[in-house]
Design an enzyme around this catalytic site. Structure first.
Site, short mmCIF file in Angstrom:
data_model
loop_
_atom_site.label_atom_id
_atom_site.label_comp_id
_atom_site.label_asym_id
_atom_site.label_seq_id
_atom_site.Cartn_x
_atom_site.Cartn_y
_atom_site.Cartn_z
N ARG A 168 0.86 -1.17 0.00
CA ARG A 168 0.00 0.00 0.00
C ARG A 168 0.91 1.24 0.00
NH1 ARG A 168 -3.54 2.57 4.83
NH2 ARG A 168 -4.66 4.05 3.54
N HIS A 189 -7.67 7.17 0.78
CA HIS A 189 -8.50 6.00 1.10
C HIS A 189 -9.07 5.36 -0.17
CE1 HIS A 189 -9.47 8.14 5.15
NE2 HIS A 189 -8.41 7.38 5.28
N GLY A 216 -12.85 5.84 9.79
CA GLY A 216 -11.89 5.06 10.60
C GLY A 216 -11.04 6.04 11.37
N GLY A 241 -8.74 7.78 9.96
CA GLY A 241 -8.96 8.88 9.02
C GLY A 241 -10.37 8.73 8.47
N ARG A 277 -7.79 14.98 13.48
CA ARG A 277 -7.66 16.02 12.44
C ARG A 277 -8.95 16.83 12.36
NH1 ARG A 277 -5.81 11.95 7.71
NH2 ARG A 277 -5.67 10.36 9.30
N GLU A 332 -18.47 0.79 10.23
CA GLU A 332 -19.00 -0.58 10.33
C GLU A 332 -19.54 -0.88 11.72
OE1 GLU A 332 -15.87 -3.30 9.00
OE2 GLU A 332 -15.42 -1.88 7.40
N GLU A 334 -9.02 -3.61 2.50
CA GLU A 334 -8.00 -2.99 1.65
C GLU A 334 -6.95 -4.01 1.21
OE1 GLU A 334 -7.89 -0.07 4.81
OE2 GLU A 334 -7.57 1.50 3.32
P1 AMP Z 1 -9.91 1.90 11.29
O1 AMP Z 1 -8.98 3.03 10.96
O2 AMP Z 1 -10.83 1.56 10.17
O3 AMP Z 1 -9.21 0.68 11.85
O4 AMP Z 1 -10.87 2.43 12.47
C1 AMP Z 1 -10.37 2.62 13.77
C2 AMP Z 1 -11.37 3.42 14.59
O5 AMP Z 1 -12.66 2.80 14.57
C3 AMP Z 1 -11.02 3.47 16.07
O6 AMP Z 1 -10.13 4.52 16.36
C4 AMP Z 1 -12.37 3.70 16.73
O7 AMP Z 1 -12.59 5.09 16.83
C5 AMP Z 1 -13.38 3.16 15.75
N1 AMP Z 1 -14.10 1.97 16.26
C6 AMP Z 1 -13.69 0.69 16.26
N2 AMP Z 1 -14.64 -0.11 16.80
C7 AMP Z 1 -15.67 0.70 17.15
C8 AMP Z 1 -16.94 0.50 17.77
N3 AMP Z 1 -17.38 -0.72 18.14
N4 AMP Z 1 -17.75 1.57 17.96
C9 AMP Z 1 -17.34 2.81 17.59
N5 AMP Z 1 -16.16 3.06 17.01
C10 AMP Z 1 -15.32 2.03 16.79
#
Ligand code: AMP
Length: 396
Positions: free
Chosen positions: A90, A179, A207, A209, A238, A330, A381
């Site tokens: 990536r 992304h 996520g 970001g 951010r 998600e 990804e």
């Molecule tokens: P990612 O960058 O896609 O891995 O997303 C990470 C972020 O998803 C974490 O910093 C959390 O803020 C959020 N996250 C993960 N699980 C949950 C959940 N069950 N409920 C709310 N936010 C979540």
């Protein structure tokens, strides 16, 4: 064909070994907190699951640990490193040079290096991952897959900033978008699900970001991140969109150092600046316990997303589906509920019960009479990189 996917970040390496074209994930894991003596090494196959805390000083050491496990006579899944024929990397910023997955050559490495200034938090680490993998897997084909590539289709009216033309022409100051690997994967899955190749979809990647993409007939036509992954939605740390004159006010009137302002907008703003918490789970828990600042931050976050939905529905002159993806998209039924409330004028109607359910795979969470489908689509990804790398090397 065994393809090792590497996502090399500032202090982490995420990896997956995927068999293509069967898409079987034979192994996955990550090395986190590289540089500390409490780094975490995770390694998972269908037979073993390892999580160790150990000293890992560099990305080189991290990758060496991963390879040692992959070829280990008991825990490993390949006899030797030569069985791994392709490494898919990536790479966050591909500038205007890269609009498709690319075989890594010295020229490609130089170009990725030239883009360090545009993605200082990402490209140097992506480059290092590439360089190390070439050394450790000299027999493998190395493929770079770019996060900006999916957005090369942005029309000029969405790509250009309204600043003097020479900055675009000579210095390539424009919207690049990010992304893209996730938005491409999720939009393709959604189109397949909707069985509608001519479609108007808004992908909402929430996520660490956060970004949104307007996807018209399968291609990106507008996107919320810009020249760098800084503007648009409110993110963990951010700010997203702000009036740029705040920066001049902070520096010229309040005496801030420019470097500190940059850091503040990227690391100390967004949800952490508003609430003290970066992770949305913590913000939600605080809001539930009556913390007004956290509740307001969730409202602001959802409100920004709603505004972009309105903008992108207008940009595409209609809307078939909105799609939530990534860690927050998600998992957070709370944020999805706030985003979809009072959006009836656009035909967006959320099924509250369905929204609370957890499903594996694509999940429809709209009511039967909703004019717009609301989908939760898990992003992948790594699989998208494997797919693109496989297609490229198969065509050689
Ligand atoms: P990612 O960058 O896609 O891995 O997303 C990470 C972020 O998803 C974490 O910093 C959390 O803020 C959020 N996250 C993960 N699980 C949950 C959940 N069950 N409920 C709310 N936010 C979540």
């Amino acid at each position: 064909m065994k393809i090792l996917i590497l996502n090399s970040g500032s202090s982490s390496i995420k990896y997956q070994l995927i068999n293509m074209p069967s898409k079987e994930v034979v192994c996955k894991g990550m090395v986190e907190r590289i540089g500390s003596n409490e780094a975490i090494l995770q390694y998972k196959t269908d037979k073993v699951s390892i999580e160790e805390t150990l000293e890992i000083k560099s990305h080189r050491q991290g990758l060496q640990h991963i390879v040692a496990l992959l070829v280990d006579s008991k825990k490993g899944i390949v006899d030797n490193a030569n069985e791994i024929q392709v490494i898919g990397h990536r790479v966050v910023h591909g500038g205007t040079t890269f609009s498709a997955p690319t075989m890594v050559t010295p020229f490609v490495k130089d170009k990725i290096k030239e883009l360090f200034a545009l993605a200082p938090l990402h490209n140097p680490h992506n480059w290092e991952g590439l360089d190390l993998a070439e050394e450790i897997f000299p027999q493998a084909k190395q493929v770079a897959v770019f996060d900006t590539a999916f957005h090369q289709t942005l029309p000029l009216k969405a790509k250009k900033y309204a600043i003097p033309n020479h900055l675009f022409e000579e210095h390539k100051i424009q919207v690049y978008g990010f992304h893209g690997i996730s938005h491409q994967y999720v939009s393709e899955k959604s189109i397949e699900h909707l069985k509608k190749s001519k479609s108007k979809i808004i992908c909402i990647h929430l996520g660490n970001g956060c970004s949104m993409t307007a996807v018209l007939d399968g291609v990106s036509v507008d996107h919320s991140l810009g020249f760098t992954p800084a503007n648009g939605l409110i993110m963990g740390s951010r700010s997203g969109d702000i009036d740029h004159s705040i920066i001049f006010y902070l520096v010229e009137t309040l005496g801030y150092d420019l470097k500190d302002v940059n850091r503040m907008l990227l690391k100390d703003s967004g949800m952490i600046g508003l609430t003290g918490f970066n992770d949305l789970r913590d913000v939600q828990a605080a809001a539930e316990n009556g913390d007004m600042a956290s509740n307001l931050a969730l409202e602001m976050n959802a409100y920004r997303i709603k505004k972009y939905i309105g903008a992108y529905a207008s940009a595409m002159n209609g809307l078939d589906a909105i799609v939530f993806t990534a860690g927050i998209g998600e998992n957070s039924s709370e944020l999805r509920k706030r985003v979809c409330s009072e959006m009836d004028f656009l035909g967006i109607r959320l099924d509250n019960l369905e929204n609370e359910k957890r499903e594996v795979g694509i999940h429809e969470i709209h009511t039967g009479d909703s004019l717009v489908k609301i989908l939760v689509v898990p992003t992948n990804e790594e699989l998208e990189i494997a797919k693109q790398a496989f297609q490229l090397v198969s065509a050689l």
